[in-house]
Design an enzyme around this catalytic site. Structure first.
Site, PDB file in Angstrom:
ATOM      1  N   HIS A 197      11.181 119.450 106.079  1.00 62.06           N
ATOM      2  CA  HIS A 197      11.168 119.794 104.950  1.00 62.06           C
ATOM      3  C   HIS A 197      12.551 119.762 104.176  1.00 62.06           C
ATOM      4  CE1 HIS A 197       6.923 121.190 103.938  1.00 62.06           C
ATOM      5  NE2 HIS A 197       7.012 121.415 105.353  1.00 62.06           N
ATOM      6  N   ASP A 233      19.378 119.160  99.512  1.00 62.63           N
ATOM      7  CA  ASP A 233      18.000 119.905  99.312  1.00 62.63           C
ATOM      8  C   ASP A 233      17.080 118.821  99.832  1.00 62.63           C
ATOM      9  OD1 ASP A 233      16.253 121.825  99.035  1.00 62.63           O
ATOM     10  OD2 ASP A 233      17.048 122.575  97.182  1.00 62.63           O
TER      11      ASP A 233
HETATM   12  C1  G6P Z   1      13.213 126.659 103.606  1.00 57.05           C
HETATM   13  C2  G6P Z   1      12.639 125.989 104.825  1.00 57.05           C
HETATM   14  C3  G6P Z   1      11.592 126.691 105.366  1.00 57.05           C
HETATM   15  C4  G6P Z   1      11.830 128.299 105.131  1.00 57.05           C
HETATM   16  C5  G6P Z   1      12.213 128.755 103.773  1.00 57.05           C
HETATM   17  C6  G6P Z   1      12.395 130.105 103.635  1.00 57.05           C
HETATM   18  O1  G6P Z   1      12.504 125.858 102.541  1.00 57.05           O
HETATM   19  O2  G6P Z   1      12.590 124.642 104.883  1.00 57.05           O
HETATM   20  O3  G6P Z   1      11.033 126.292 106.499  1.00 57.05           O
HETATM   21  O4  G6P Z   1      10.486 129.119 105.427  1.00 57.05           O
HETATM   22  O5  G6P Z   1      13.444 127.689 103.464  1.00 57.05           O
HETATM   23  O6  G6P Z   1      13.422 130.569 104.536  1.00 57.05           O
HETATM   24  P1  G6P Z   1      13.148 131.709 105.603  1.00 57.05           P
HETATM   25  O7  G6P Z   1      14.006 131.573 106.743  1.00 57.05           O
HETATM   26  O8  G6P Z   1      13.189 132.722 104.699  1.00 57.05           O
HETATM   27  O9  G6P Z   1      11.617 131.452 106.020  1.00 57.05           O
END
Ligand code: G6P
Length: 490
Positions: A157, A364
């Protein structure tokens, strides 16, 4: 086909509850509909989880959500350590922020291996595993080591950086070699895929012609699948949210003044300092704009125990207070800065209230806020998206006002341009962006990846999966999913 989707963070929130992070929010509706099993972290840790994995399973739409308690001894090294203090900074080209240890790497590998063992119980002859994001670069290799011959897909992602930048990650070579256990490796943009292939070619010396890599695991196909949203659903949320108390209170408080909006996790990749500086500079250079526009910046806190995130939280709080102190009046505040999350429905209403959407990350993978802002607009009077050229979304949303987030003066000028853009131009730009959103929805993304995974595996497969015996669940007593739904079990 039985699909098992794996991500570190999972979600069971409805559109009316706040959610953290684009990945879990994006996956929820499609996973729900697909009937897949979604496996991720419960957010809890336990001593002895490695010996005796513990999952909570509940129904999720047509499928199920399985949340694993992670091993206490390794969680910190895995999540705060290697995933978010080595991989995340490197993937966002911030090798200066890498702060990790060999122990963190060991914990990362342990948690990948723990997930692999936990996944065995969800395996049926026709199962395909689809692993999400940088937390699990090595999970495919761990599954192969356990004898799993099923289709294995991976989607990143985040961006994938230039070859030498990824080379700044400790154990980078082992990690990329492990990634080649996946049949299909998906990226958000051509640029990300090309960077990955350049690493594979340059550092591993493997042929990458046509995006196909041959390694000791067989063939891996590397392809681009830009993630989308459900624009019709977002538009419906936005129309419905107009009467929501948060949205109507905001509108009343504006007294006819225009609004710019930003919605981000507090993360150094999001370019929040540059954005606030640009807003500040615009008010300094064009003081006539004071009282005619304010900024609503929603900034949800995340990964706060990591030093770089704690420092950024403090820096932003101080910056907002400085700007408000300098430009504010007794009855006017230039920036409303909120460290709390909102539901998708309320967010859609807030996006529609704002004449300008600011999405200005330094790097991003995609940035779904950009797409959601566009989808939430009123078709007869749409707002203007100011979008960083370094967000993956800029590849598709090329009729947004594209900015370089490092050029603060340029951003300040562009925000002012957005505020005064004539209706006809706003509509033309918005319609072109909506057409792109409709042409590549989250449903398309999901279906395209799953289809490509099946094809990639057919090409790769030496032994038909159907002829393989199903291994008994080696760690847990066999229990049918149906019986497990809604219960906790060992
Ligand atoms: C990004 C990453 C995700 C992640 C999200 C929130 O979008 O690509 O994998 O879940 O951030 O981050 P966190 O560490 O709070 O899950």
């Amino acid at each position: 086909m039985n699909l098992v989707v794996v991500s570190n963070r999972v979600s069971r929130a409805s559109a009316n509850e706040p959610m953290t992070g684009g990945l879990a929010a994006a996956l929820l509706p499609v996973v729900e509909k697909s009937g897949a099993i979604w496996v991720g972290s419960s957010g809890r840790v336990r001593d002895g989880a490695q010996k005796e994995p513990f999952a909570e399973i509940e129904a999720l739409g047509a499928g199920a959500l399985a949340m694993l308690d992670l091993p206490a001894a390794h969680y910190g090294g895995y999540y705060e350590g290697f995933a978010n203090s080595a991989l995340w900074p490197a993937l966002h080209s911030r090798t200066d922020l890498i702060c990790t240890s060999h122990d963190d790497y060991q914990s990362y590998r342990e948690v990948n291996s723990f997930f692999a063992r936990a996944l065995l119980r969800f395996r049926k002859p026709d199962t395909a595993f689809w692993i999400q994001d940088y937390h699990f670069l090595a999970l495919g290799a761990e599954l192969r080591a356990l004898g799993v011959t099923h289709p294995l897909g991976f989607f990143l992602h985040t961006p994938w950086p230039a070859r030498d930048i990824f080379g700044g990650v400790p154990h980078h070579r082992e990690l990329v070699e492990a990634m080649l256990a996946y049949d299909l490796i998906g990226f958000q943009t051509e640029g990300d895929r090309d960077n990955f292939l350049s690493y594979v070619d340059g550092d591993l010396g493997l042929d990458t012609t046509g995006g196909v890599v041959m390694s000791r695991y067989g063939v891996s196909r590397c392809a681009v699948f830009p993630i989308g949203i459900d624009p019709a659903k977002f538009a419906a949320h936005a129309a419905k949210a107009a009467s929501h108390p948060d949205v109507s209170r905001l509108r009343r408080s504006l007294n006819g003044e225009k609004l710019a909006i930003g919605v981000d996790r507090v993360d150094y990749s999001k370019g929040l300092v540059n954005r606030l500086d640009a807003f500040d500079r615009m008010l300094t250079r064009q003081p006539q704009l004071k009282r005619s526009v304010s900024l609503l910046q929603i900034a949800t806190l995340s990964r706060g125990t990591i030093e770089a995130y704690g420092d950024l939280q403090n820096q932003l709080a101080k910056l907002v207070s400085d700007i408000n102190g300098r430009h504010g009046e007794v009855d006017w505040t230039p920036i409303r800065y909120l460290n709390k999350g909102f539901s998708q429905t309320v967010l859609a209403g807030l996006y529609r209230t704002a004449q300008v959407g600011l999405v200005t990350p330094l790097h991003d993978g995609m940035n779904l806020v950009a797409k959601e802002y566009v989808a939430a607009q009123n078709p007869v009077d749409p707002g203007v998206l100011v979008l960083s050229k370094y967000a993956g979304a800029a590849n598709e949303l090329d009729t947004a006002l594209l900015v370089n987030p490092h050029d603060v003066d340029g951003m300040a000028r562009t925000i002012a341009t957005a505020l005064s853009m004539p209706l006809l131009e706003r509509r033309m730009r918005w319609e072109a962006m909506m057409a792109k959103l409709r042409a590549g929805t989250i449903q398309d993304w999901f279906a395209d990846f799953v289809e490509a995974l099946q094809q990639a595996h057919v090409v790769n497969d030496k032994t038909p999966v159907e002829t393989l015996p199903v291994e008994p669940a080696v760690l847990w007593p066999v229990q049918s999913l149906g019986a497990g739904v809604g219960s906790r079990f060992h």
